[in-house]
Design a protein around this motif. Structure first.
Motif, PDB file in Angstrom:
ATOM      1  N   UNK A  31       0.819  -1.222   0.000  1.00 15.25           N
ATOM      2  CA  UNK A  31       0.000   0.000   0.000  1.00 15.25           C
ATOM      3  C   UNK A  31       0.849   1.267   0.000  1.00 15.25           C
ATOM      4  N   UNK A  32       1.972   1.248   0.706  1.00 18.14           N
ATOM      5  CA  UNK A  32       2.810   2.446   0.776  1.00 18.14           C
ATOM      6  C   UNK A  32       3.313   2.843  -0.592  1.00 18.14           C
ATOM      7  N   UNK A  33       3.746   1.837  -1.342  1.00 21.35           N
ATOM      8  CA  UNK A  33       4.238   2.122  -2.684  1.00 21.35           C
ATOM      9  C   UNK A  33       3.125   2.640  -3.570  1.00 21.35           C
ATOM     10  N   UNK A  34       1.925   2.080  -3.383  1.00 19.77           N
ATOM     11  CA  UNK A  34       0.793   2.534  -4.185  1.00 19.77           C
ATOM     12  C   UNK A  34       0.453   3.973  -3.891  1.00 19.77           C
ATOM     13  N   UNK A  35       0.596   4.357  -2.614  1.00 17.28           N
ATOM     14  CA  UNK A  35       0.318   5.735  -2.213  1.00 17.28           C
ATOM     15  C   UNK A  35       1.283   6.680  -2.915  1.00 17.28           C
ATOM     16  N   UNK A  36       2.565   6.329  -2.888  1.00 21.68           N
ATOM     17  CA  UNK A  36       3.579   7.143  -3.551  1.00 21.68           C
ATOM     18  C   UNK A  36       3.305   7.230  -5.039  1.00 21.68           C
ATOM     19  N   UNK A  39       0.647   9.669  -5.821  1.00 26.44           N
ATOM     20  CA  UNK A  39       1.156  11.041  -5.818  1.00 26.44           C
ATOM     21  C   UNK A  39       1.917  11.337  -7.101  1.00 26.44           C
ATOM     22  N   UNK A  40       2.762  10.394  -7.468  1.00 27.19           N
ATOM     23  CA  UNK A  40       3.569  10.568  -8.680  1.00 27.19           C
ATOM     24  C   UNK A  40       2.687  10.706  -9.909  1.00 27.19           C
ATOM     25  N   UNK A  41       1.473  10.146  -9.810  1.00 31.79           N
ATOM     26  CA  UNK A  41       0.553  10.218 -10.936  1.00 31.79           C
ATOM     27  C   UNK A  41       0.095  11.633 -11.218  1.00 31.79           C
ATOM     28  N   UNK A  42       0.253  12.518 -10.222  1.00 29.43           N
ATOM     29  CA  UNK A  42      -0.080  13.922 -10.440  1.00 29.43           C
ATOM     30  C   UNK A  42       1.120  14.637 -11.057  1.00 29.43           C
TER      31      UNK A  42
ATOM     32  N   UNK B  65       5.591   7.129 -14.998  1.00 28.61           N
ATOM     33  CA  UNK B  65       4.201   7.457 -14.711  1.00 28.61           C
ATOM     34  C   UNK B  65       3.730   8.627 -15.568  1.00 28.61           C
ATOM     35  N   UNK B  66       2.453   8.639 -15.906  1.00 24.62           N
ATOM     36  CA  UNK B  66       1.902   9.811 -16.586  1.00 24.62           C
ATOM     37  C   UNK B  66       1.589  10.858 -15.521  1.00 24.62           C
ATOM     38  N   UNK B  67       1.553  12.120 -15.897  1.00 25.65           N
ATOM     39  CA  UNK B  67       1.126  13.121 -14.915  1.00 25.65           C
ATOM     40  C   UNK B  67      -0.316  13.533 -15.190  1.00 25.65           C
ATOM     41  N   UNK B  68      -0.861  14.306 -14.257  1.00 25.36           N
ATOM     42  CA  UNK B  68      -2.273  14.669 -14.315  1.00 25.36           C
ATOM     43  C   UNK B  68      -2.613  15.425 -15.592  1.00 25.36           C
ATOM     44  N   UNK B 132      -3.764   3.726 -11.596  1.00 24.66           N
ATOM     45  CA  UNK B 132      -2.446   4.319 -11.674  1.00 24.66           C
ATOM     46  C   UNK B 132      -1.982   4.151 -13.108  1.00 24.66           C
ATOM     47  N   UNK B 133      -1.791   5.250 -13.798  1.00 29.31           N
ATOM     48  CA  UNK B 133      -1.354   5.145 -15.184  1.00 29.31           C
ATOM     49  C   UNK B 133       0.157   5.135 -15.235  1.00 29.31           C
ATOM     50  N   UNK B 134       0.723   3.993 -15.553  1.00 32.10           N
ATOM     51  CA  UNK B 134       2.174   3.907 -15.643  1.00 32.10           C
ATOM     52  C   UNK B 134       2.507   2.867 -16.686  1.00 32.10           C
ATOM     53  N   UNK B 135       3.687   3.022 -17.280  1.00 30.37           N
ATOM     54  CA  UNK B 135       4.091   2.080 -18.315  1.00 30.37           C
ATOM     55  C   UNK B 135       5.469   1.532 -17.972  1.00 30.37           C
ATOM     56  N   UNK B 136       5.635   0.229 -18.150  1.00 30.32           N
ATOM     57  CA  UNK B 136       6.944  -0.365 -17.934  1.00 30.32           C
ATOM     58  C   UNK B 136       7.540  -0.762 -19.273  1.00 30.32           C
ATOM     59  N   UNK B 137       8.795  -0.415 -19.488  1.00 30.08           N
ATOM     60  CA  UNK B 137       9.489  -0.859 -20.691  1.00 30.08           C
ATOM     61  C   UNK B 137      10.690  -1.687 -20.264  1.00 30.08           C
TER      62      UNK B 137
END
Lengths: 104, 147
Positions: A31-36, A39-42, B65-68, B132-137
């Motif tokens: 969960x901690x990693x998911x939380x980070x 945030x990174x998604x913003x 990760x993509x941003x907002x 969570x939008x993220x891509x792994x390469x």
């Protein structure tokens, strides 16, 4: 154990084929990693926690493949491929497979 | 109203930090590509003169990760269709970074070239609701060095 992703082992002749060997692992993120990551998604940028997690898991999948190859008496694995698939939300399967061979 | 302000703040944060992170990342990629230029990468499977060489598997991977802001732009783009350049630059960055990490590992093993390189891309989701939008390469290949 020599591991390559081409059909041969450079500089060595293949004496015997022993068939397909594979290794997999299914991991989920805590969960901690998911939380980070949320945030990174913003802000965007690399998700270092996930990179580490996936690298570790992939090494484990490769290790399991190597263990299996050792068990059948091989000393090299050729034509190795990786594949990643998400099984359920939050979990990913990492899979490594190749052909176990005996080289001289 | 509060929701709208919150959304606009997120959008602004995403734009400012996302663009800055992307510029910085591209600068570092270009810099490291120059340093690692002497390691050659081929997608060819057959290695010439392979009996004088030693080979081993090398990998490099990255999760970006993509941003907002990018996600918002991509959603807008979804309405009319066409090129989603926000995601194109994201994927390009991830791929070049993965190849660089693979080259770095090849250099650590003392190799001069990498053969049969494969690139694999997968997306990471947590779930539909709070996705969570993220891509792994992942980039991998066989690094060879003279024996």
């Amino acid at each position: 154990m020599i591991v390559t992703n081409i059909e041969t082992v450079p500089g060595k002749a293949i004496v015997k084929h022993l068939g397909l060997v594979s290794g997999n692992t299914v991991r989920s993120k805590h969960a901690g990693r998911d939380l980070m990551a949320g945030l990174k998604n913003i802000f965007g940028g690399e998700l270092k926690g996930y990179t580490e997690l996936l690298t570790e898991s992939r090494q484990e999948a490769v290790q399991r493949m190597i263990d299996q190859a050792t068990a059948v008496g091989a000393n090299a694995i050729v034509n190795v491929r990786f594949s990643t698939s998400s099984v359920a939300a939050g979990a990913a399967e990492l899979y490594a497979y190749g052909t176990a061979v005996v080289v001289e | 109203m509060v929701d709208l302000i919150f959304f606009l703040v997120l959008l602004l944060l995403g734009y400012v930090f996302g663009q800055r992170a992307e510029k910085r990342h591209f600068r570092s990629i270009i810099e490291r590509e120059k340093q690692l230029r002497d390691i050659l990468v081929f997608s060819e499977r057959r290695i010439p003169d392979e009996d004088k060489l030693d080979g081993t598997l090398v990998c490099g991977s990255v999760v970006v990760s993509v941003d907002f802001f990018k996600r918002f732009v991509a959603n807008l783009r979804n309405l009319v269709g066409g090129r989603v350049s926000a995601y194109e630059s994201l994927l390009e960055r991830a791929r070049r970074e993965a190849i660089l990490r693979m080259k770095e590992e090849a250099r650590r093993t003392g190799a001069k070239s990498v053969w049969n390189i494969r690139l694999e891309t997968s997306s990471i989701y947590k779930g539909a609701q709070q996705s969570i939008g993220a891509v792994e390469v992942l980039a991998y290949g066989t690094a060879v060095k003279p024996r």
